[in-house]
Design an enzyme around this catalytic site. Sequence first.
Site, mmCIF file in Angstrom:
data_model
loop_
_atom_site.group_PDB
_atom_site.id
_atom_site.type_symbol
_atom_site.label_atom_id
_atom_site.label_comp_id
_atom_site.label_asym_id
_atom_site.label_seq_id
_atom_site.Cartn_x
_atom_site.Cartn_y
_atom_site.Cartn_z
ATOM 1 N N GLN A 79 0.844 -1.202 0.000
ATOM 2 C CA GLN A 79 0.000 0.000 0.000
ATOM 3 C C GLN A 79 0.878 1.250 0.000
ATOM 4 O OE1 GLN A 79 -2.767 0.468 3.298
ATOM 5 N NE2 GLN A 79 -3.701 2.289 2.374
ATOM 6 N N HIS A 133 -8.237 2.373 -1.191
ATOM 7 C CA HIS A 133 -8.617 2.378 -2.606
ATOM 8 C C HIS A 133 -8.732 0.954 -3.093
ATOM 9 C CE1 HIS A 133 -4.276 2.860 -2.040
ATOM 10 N NE2 HIS A 133 -4.121 2.082 -3.110
HETATM 11 P P1 AMP Z 1 -1.338 0.989 -3.760
HETATM 12 O O1 AMP Z 1 0.038 0.509 -4.071
HETATM 13 O O2 AMP Z 1 -2.342 -0.110 -3.586
HETATM 14 O O3 AMP Z 1 -1.346 1.969 -2.614
HETATM 15 O O4 AMP Z 1 -1.829 1.758 -5.047
HETATM 16 C C1 AMP Z 1 -1.641 3.120 -5.254
HETATM 17 C C2 AMP Z 1 -1.978 3.373 -6.687
HETATM 18 O O5 AMP Z 1 -2.193 4.757 -6.859
HETATM 19 C C3 AMP Z 1 -0.888 2.962 -7.671
HETATM 20 O O6 AMP Z 1 -1.413 2.005 -8.594
HETATM 21 C C4 AMP Z 1 -0.499 4.271 -8.346
HETATM 22 O O7 AMP Z 1 -0.189 4.116 -9.704
HETATM 23 C C5 AMP Z 1 -1.754 5.105 -8.134
HETATM 24 N N1 AMP Z 1 -1.565 6.550 -8.136
HETATM 25 C C6 AMP Z 1 -0.637 7.251 -7.444
HETATM 26 N N2 AMP Z 1 -0.778 8.575 -7.680
HETATM 27 C C7 AMP Z 1 -1.811 8.701 -8.539
HETATM 28 C C8 AMP Z 1 -2.449 9.804 -9.176
HETATM 29 N N3 AMP Z 1 -2.059 11.072 -8.939
HETATM 30 N N4 AMP Z 1 -3.484 9.567 -10.008
HETATM 31 C C9 AMP Z 1 -3.891 8.300 -10.246
HETATM 32 N N5 AMP Z 1 -3.345 7.216 -9.660
HETATM 33 C C10 AMP Z 1 -2.308 7.402 -8.833
#
Ligand code: AMP
Length: 114
Positions: free
Chosen positions: A94, A100
Site C-alpha cells: 500500500q 482504494h
Molecule cells: P497501492 O500501491 O495499492 O497503494 O496503489 C496506489 C496506486 O495509486 C498505484 O497504482 C499508483 O499508480 C496510483 N496513483 C498514485 N498517484 C496517482 C495519481 N495522482 N493519479 C492516479 N493514480 C495514482
Amino acid sequence: MNDCLFCKIASGEIPSKKIAESDDIYAFEDVNPQAPTHILLIPKKHVPSNLELVDGDKKVVGQIFLMANEIAAQLGIDQTGFRVVTNCGANAGQAVSHIHFHLLGGREMSWPPG
Ligand code: AMP
Ligand code: ZN
C-alpha cells in the site's frame, strides 16, 4: 484530511481522469496502469486503510463493489473477467494511505499475485 493525495483527487483539487462518481465514491484511472483497464475506486471520506473501516463504512464498501461491476460492464471487461483488490499495509504494497480498490482487467492475470 487535508494532506492526502486521494482526498485532493476526490475533491478535484488535483486533476484525474474521472470514470464515475456518486455522492460517496470517486472512480478514476490509475496513473500507472498495470493492466489495459486499471481504475481506482475510493470513498470520498478519508479512511487510511482497511484497518480503519468502521461499521458506518459497510454501505460504501458494498457500493464500491457494485460500482466496480458497472464500470467493468461499461469498459467491456465484465464477461472476460476482472479483479478488484485492496492493498493494506507495507507487506501488501500500500503506497497511498487512503483506502482504494483497484479494478484491473483486459488481460489474463496470474494467481497468487506477486
Ligand atoms: P497501492 O500501491 O495499492 O497503494 O496503489 C496506489 C496506486 O495509486 C498505484 O497504482 C499508483 O499508480 C496510483 N496513483 C498514485 N498517484 C496517482 C495519481 N495522482 N493519479 C492516479 N493514480 C495514482
Ligand atoms: Zn484521504
